[in-house]
Design an enzyme around this catalytic site. Structure first.
Site, PDB file in Angstrom:
ATOM      1  N   TYR A   1      22.521  19.664 -29.417  1.00 22.77           N
ATOM      2  CA  TYR A   1      22.970  20.899 -28.780  1.00 22.77           C
ATOM      3  C   TYR A   1      24.487  20.880 -28.768  1.00 22.77           C
ATOM      4  CZ  TYR A   1      24.145  24.478 -25.451  1.00 22.77           C
ATOM      5  OH  TYR A   1      24.694  25.601 -24.876  1.00 22.77           O
TER       6      TYR A   1
ATOM      7  N   GLU B   1      27.291  29.012 -29.200  1.00 23.10           N
ATOM      8  CA  GLU B   1      26.286  27.962 -29.036  1.00 23.10           C
ATOM      9  C   GLU B   1      25.617  27.703 -30.379  1.00 23.10           C
ATOM     10  OE1 GLU B   1      23.406  27.843 -25.394  1.00 23.10           O
ATOM     11  OE2 GLU B   1      22.279  28.609 -27.098  1.00 23.10           O
TER      12      GLU B   1
END
Ligand code: GDP
Ligand code: MN
Length: 380
Positions: free
Chosen positions: A101, A189
């Site tokens: 992530y 992101e």
């Protein structure tokens, strides 16, 4: 404004962040054609503005062009979490060694950007934060110094990126920070950011949110705005320049000024009630704008009481009263209105309301108490 995955990936490509090869398809035939071009197993990805598409059936791995066509026909035109799927991103399937992530967003407390990373990629970061917070790394970026090499390196160490990929990781995160700044983003992101089985970086998913207040600097994105995932209330509110945020309570609020709107929500909660929304009609609102705001409130079925709190400065009380009157003429409703109206043209405004048989409260305290009592009476 949230960008689609394919738009985010266009940005990544512009900033030399590796993405899988692929294109958009709006029909099953196109999906087949792209799969043939790529000449590899492909992933079909529904372009809807929500997270967790994988779990909701919006991501399909297929082995052949025929299968691509068949699966595409099942997803296109159907809904995922109630949002219609109009386009699929058809991409080469990537062989994953590790899912990471990686994101950047605003640290409001310190007025800085921070990067956030975790070796537990693929799943939503909120989930990781809950189950294993120690697996999340947060590093603040000084706006004057920018993202330094050592910071990116620290991040790489924390999430155990293999040493051979440190240099490329540093370059990639710095490029992403450039994109974040140039786009006036509040979030970028990549989840998952993967290391492929042949040891290359690949951004498999992308999410970018551009600050709405900076959109005037990015007119090309305004034209591309996809409103299919927004509620009718939100679309309507933007059309009239109203700041509207839906909440879970049952007292509809209409206020002029963001600060006053916050204070109104606070006092409602203080008195034991729950606001149904935040709504700032702004300064100098016309009767037309007030009417639009009220229509939005009344369209919300959760609303049991409406609390109008106006402190007239540039905003004129008579304009507001006219807007209220206009809507009540057009919509038949039993929802009680509690109105507190003070300031510019207060007397004229109160007269208009009195003529329409609407009562006013003298103070915000009193108005809030009345609204809360009515909202509790009506149950729910
Ligand atoms: P999201 O569920 O909306 O976040 O969609 P993602 O694009 O993040 O995809 C969800 C998951 O599907 C990823 O975490 C991967 O595990 C898997 N996935 C997506 N693309 C590929 C791919 O090309 N190859 C493989 N093996 N898995 C993929
Ligand atoms: Mn994802």
């Amino acid at each position: 404004m949230r960008l689609h995955e394919y738009q985010s990936k266009e940005v990544f490509a512009d900033y030399r962040i590796p993405i899988p090869r692929g294109r958009l398809a709006s029909t099953p035939e196109e999906a087949k054609l792209i799969a043939e071009e790529l000449n590899e197993p492909v992933v079909l990805k529904a372009q809807v503005l929500i997270g967790g598409r994988g779990k909701a059936g919006g991501i399909r791995l297929v082995k052949s062009p025929d299968e691509a066509e068949e699966e595409a026909s099942k997803v296109l035109g159907n809904r995922i979490n109630d949002i219609p799927v109009r386009r699929l991103l058809v991409e080469e399937a990537v062989n994953i060694q590790q899912e990471i992530y990686f994101g950047m967003t605003v640290d409001r407390e310190h007025g800085e950007t921070f990067m956030i990373a975790s070796a537990e990629g693929g799943v939503e970061i909120e989930e990781v934060a809950r189950s294993s917070p120690e697996k999340i790394v947060r590093i603040n970026i000084n706006p004057l110094l920018g993202l330094r090499d050592y910071q990116a390196r620290n991040c790489a160490t924390e999430i155990e990126v293999p040493r051979s990929l440190w240099r490329s990781f540093i370059t990639m995160t710095q490029n992403l920070y450039q994109a974040y700044q140039n786009l006036d983003a509040t979030l970028v992101e990549i989840n998952p950011l993967v290391i492929t089985t042949d040891n290359r970086w690949m951004a498999l998913d992308g999410k970018i949110i551009i600050d709405d207040n900076a959109l005037f600097r990015h007119p090309d994105y305004v034209d591309k705005r996809d409103i299919s995932a927004e509620t009718p209330e939100e679309i309507e509110a933007r059309k009239f320049g109203l700041s509207y945020i839906k909440l879970s309570g049952n007292i509809g609020c209409l206020v002029n000024g963001a600060g006053l709107a916050m204070a109104t929500m606070d006092i409602i909660q203080h008195k034991g009630g729950q606001p149904a929304n935040f709504l700032d009609i702004g300064g100098g609102a016309s009767a037309e704008k007030v009417a639009a705001a009220l229509r939005i409130l009344l369209a919300d079925r959760q609303v049991k009481t409406v609390l109008i709190n106006i402190f007239g400065g540039i905003t004129r009380c008579d304009e507001v009263a006219s807007g209220i009157k206009r809507v009540l003429k057009e919509i038949n409703t039993d929802i009680p209105f509690i109105i507190r109206l003070v300031g510019t043209n207060e007397a004229e405004g109160k007269q208009i309301l009195a003529d329409a048989n609407l009562k006013t409260a003298d103070t915000l305290q009193e108005a809030a108490e009345m609204a809360v009592a009515l909202s509790l009476e009506s149950g729910s």
